[in-house]
Design a protein around this motif. Sequence first.
Motif, PDB file in Angstrom:
ATOM      1  N   GLU A  39     -28.245  62.029 -36.125  1.00  0.00           N
ATOM      2  CA  GLU A  39     -27.640  61.415 -37.300  1.00  0.00           C
ATOM      3  C   GLU A  39     -28.478  61.568 -38.559  1.00  0.00           C
TER       4      GLU A  39
ATOM      5  N   HIS B  10     -20.929  57.277 -32.061  1.00  0.00           N
ATOM      6  CA  HIS B  10     -22.326  56.834 -32.129  1.00  0.00           C
ATOM      7  C   HIS B  10     -23.033  57.400 -33.372  1.00  0.00           C
ATOM      8  N   GLU B  11     -22.938  58.702 -33.555  1.00  0.00           N
ATOM      9  CA  GLU B  11     -23.707  59.326 -34.639  1.00  0.00           C
ATOM     10  C   GLU B  11     -23.131  58.987 -36.016  1.00  0.00           C
TER      11      GLU B  11
ATOM     12  N   HIS C  69     -24.297  55.629 -36.889  1.00  0.00           N
ATOM     13  CA  HIS C  69     -25.683  55.544 -37.383  1.00  0.00           C
ATOM     14  C   HIS C  69     -25.753  55.519 -38.909  1.00  0.00           C
TER      15      HIS C  69
ATOM     16  N   GLU D 203     -30.719  51.982 -32.513  1.00  0.00           N
ATOM     17  CA  GLU D 203     -29.942  52.458 -31.359  1.00  0.00           C
ATOM     18  C   GLU D 203     -29.195  51.318 -30.659  1.00  0.00           C
TER      19      GLU D 203
ATOM     20  N   ASN E 116     -26.422  49.952 -32.969  1.00  0.00           N
ATOM     21  CA  ASN E 116     -25.397  50.976 -33.092  1.00  0.00           C
ATOM     22  C   ASN E 116     -24.612  51.145 -31.793  1.00  0.00           C
TER      23      ASN E 116
ATOM     24  N   TYR F 146     -31.189  51.490 -25.946  1.00  0.00           N
ATOM     25  CA  TYR F 146     -29.751  51.567 -26.243  1.00  0.00           C
ATOM     26  C   TYR F 146     -28.994  50.507 -25.431  1.00  0.00           C
TER      27      TYR F 146
HETATM   28 ZN   LIG Z   1     -28.479  57.005 -31.683  1.00  0.00          ZN
END
Ligand SMILES: [Zn+2]
Length: 777
Positions: free
Chosen positions: A398, A429-430, A433, A452, A455, A509
């Motif tokens: 990202e 996900h990206e 970010h 992480e 997110n 995560y």
């Molecule tokens: Zn990530």
Amino acid sequence: MNKNIIYSLLLLFLAGLISTDLVAQRDRESINRNAFRQMYQEFSTPNVYRSANGAPGHKYYQQKADYKMKVRIDDENQRLYGEETITYFNNAPDVLDYLWLQLDQNVRSRTSDRPKISSGKISGEKTTFAEVKRLHNNFDGGFKIESVTDEAGNPINYTINKTMMRIDLDQALNPGGSYSFNVKWWYNINDRSKIGGRSGLEYFPEEDNYLYTIAQFFPRMCVYNDVEGWQNKQFLGRGEFTLTFGDYEVEITVPADHLVSATGLLQNPDEVLSKEQRDRLKQAERSTEDPVFIVNEKEARKNEKQKAKGEKTWKYKAANVRDFGFASSRKFIWDAMAVKLGDRTVMAMSMYPKEGNPLWERYSTRVVAHTLKVYSKYTFDYPYPVAWSIHTDRIGMEYPMICFNGGRPEADGTYSKRTKYGMIGVIIHEVGHNFFPMIVNSDERQWTWMDEGLNTFLQYLTEQEWERGYPSRRGPAYKIVDYMKGDKSNITPIMTNSESIYQFGNNAYGKPATALNILRETILGRELFDYAFKKYAQRWMFKHPTPEDLFRTMEDASGVDLDWFWRGWFFSTDHVDLAIKDMNWFKVDTRDPEVEKAAQKKQDEAKAEHIGDIRNKTEIQETYAERVPEMLDFYNKYDPYEISVLDEKQFRDSTKNLDEEELALLNKDDNYYEVTFENQGGLVMPIILKFDYTDGSAERIYIPAEIWRFDHHEVTKVFLTQKEIASITLDPNLETADVDRSDNHWPPKVTPTRFQIYKKDKQKENLMQRDQRSKKM
Ligand SMILES: [Zn+2]
């Protein structure tokens, strides 16, 4: 007084002293270990920069760094050449004698510490090709710094310390001042398929083409703040980036037939796009339902074969971003659609080669649009004008407004469910970010979980809103159980520096995302959580939050003391394992002989019979008393359940002082259940119960975690019910990540485990025996 008596009394007195002292000591220990003690030792002290309520303090400051850059990709030699002018604004109250920059590409220099500190084994006389290739790697990827000069072009002193560079200022930079300087550099672009990397190139040998996804490509200012001073902790590969906000103007020169996507807005479409492409882009700005092709697959296929000569310069501009990334290739297909956020229109766009289709044209841009909408709902409206998703073979990485995402179908265009959901998940996900850590700009070098984890938590909510029953990998409590119950020597607390984390994915995560989800579903409830989480995002939007800023805001905005929760989930490696240890059923003694004697009779009759008594009934022909009947005369007339005058008097006496309410309590046919719960995992959690009653109805009971405040090993509680309980289930809806549910039922519940029976393989067995014999010799 007798001497002996005095002596004994003295002894008693001393014993009393000792025992009360021991109790006091035990109390102190338990207070020190108490799961609900406040986090004064662990949290830093609030100050003028960071308030106790979790918001930026009244003297909060942050630095700013503006960049003017010219970069060129040399497609012949796969090199990047660049020169930049950085203007650094000192908003700190401190005088700065030097500035620090990050030279991230130096992690791939020949003298980098990264290979030196990597450890590994050739266990079992086996290792992978990747591992051996890594050991053979001799790629020279570090920055070649050609010059560092001041505004006037005069050389300035600098010192390179591995992945960091110090600029020594002739004149100290005062608070409120700014300083401009120039850096010129080049480096060899890494082939991601060979040596990995967050950025780099992918080579397509069948047509001799490159696809560049470029980032960390320029010397970048380190963050200077109230928490770290200069955050110049070396880049070792794991702990990501800590970056200052600023404005960027970047000119990117590439082969003339390349398409370039980048952080920010394109400033010179007339110079780099055809009239048709510009018209299509206008059309896409009005399309909120479906993406519009700016360059379609047919055109991309033609373009990648032709290989035009010459170069073109793409000019991009971005305001208030912490970084800059871009992608460039002649292979790109380009589609785009509009996303309405309030009265603003944001462009969701994708670039991908034909290798990404048919998956990418179907999903990428739509997923970008969906992500912006859902994340905005939980945080703030996405503030940037564009969000790009760029195809790569497998990575996910990202940058502001742009990210590089994996998800490639088979060569024949087919793809598995796993590939499809993997791709959608990585794009959510990206793109997500952008919010954490690109806008809510936490220190990634220090805390991986802060971006992480948060997110991944929002990724889960976004996936569930993309498709009902979406197969999310992380989020729900039960998905973290295997990790939580694992070997503790292989687990670190979430609050561990990014470089020292075991089991990176689960730690940084999975666990924080799950903890937030538990906080939302079970501890605070959705309404309180969503308000507080949004408050955190909005308070720290375009700022640099620390973990305490999150912890404090969540408590301050929800009105719930969560210190026990942070302590358990973020600062320890304990797991949740609650159990029902014991259960007793009580009924009130009414004192009324009529009721009590009848009840006693019923109970006595229901008692189990001793084996001897059962046998004697048939085996003894005649007892002595039967042979001599006088022996039975008196007792056979006695009925122990008969109510005597004395019983009645006793009843009257014992109830005469009771008022009406107390009498009513005696006569209610209530059930009192005394249940003992055990905390075997260490982590305290609410006790969530389901009572199933004998009449077929059920009830959910929620007991806040504070029930463990005096004793976090064991608690006993009495439940009053009118109905009779048939069974109790602890954590019936998998809310707490309880790692062992076999002791969560009363009465105990067993479920069958299937086991296999198979015939012995005689030949195999003989071989094994021979093998064992030969080993012994
Ligand atoms: Zn990530």
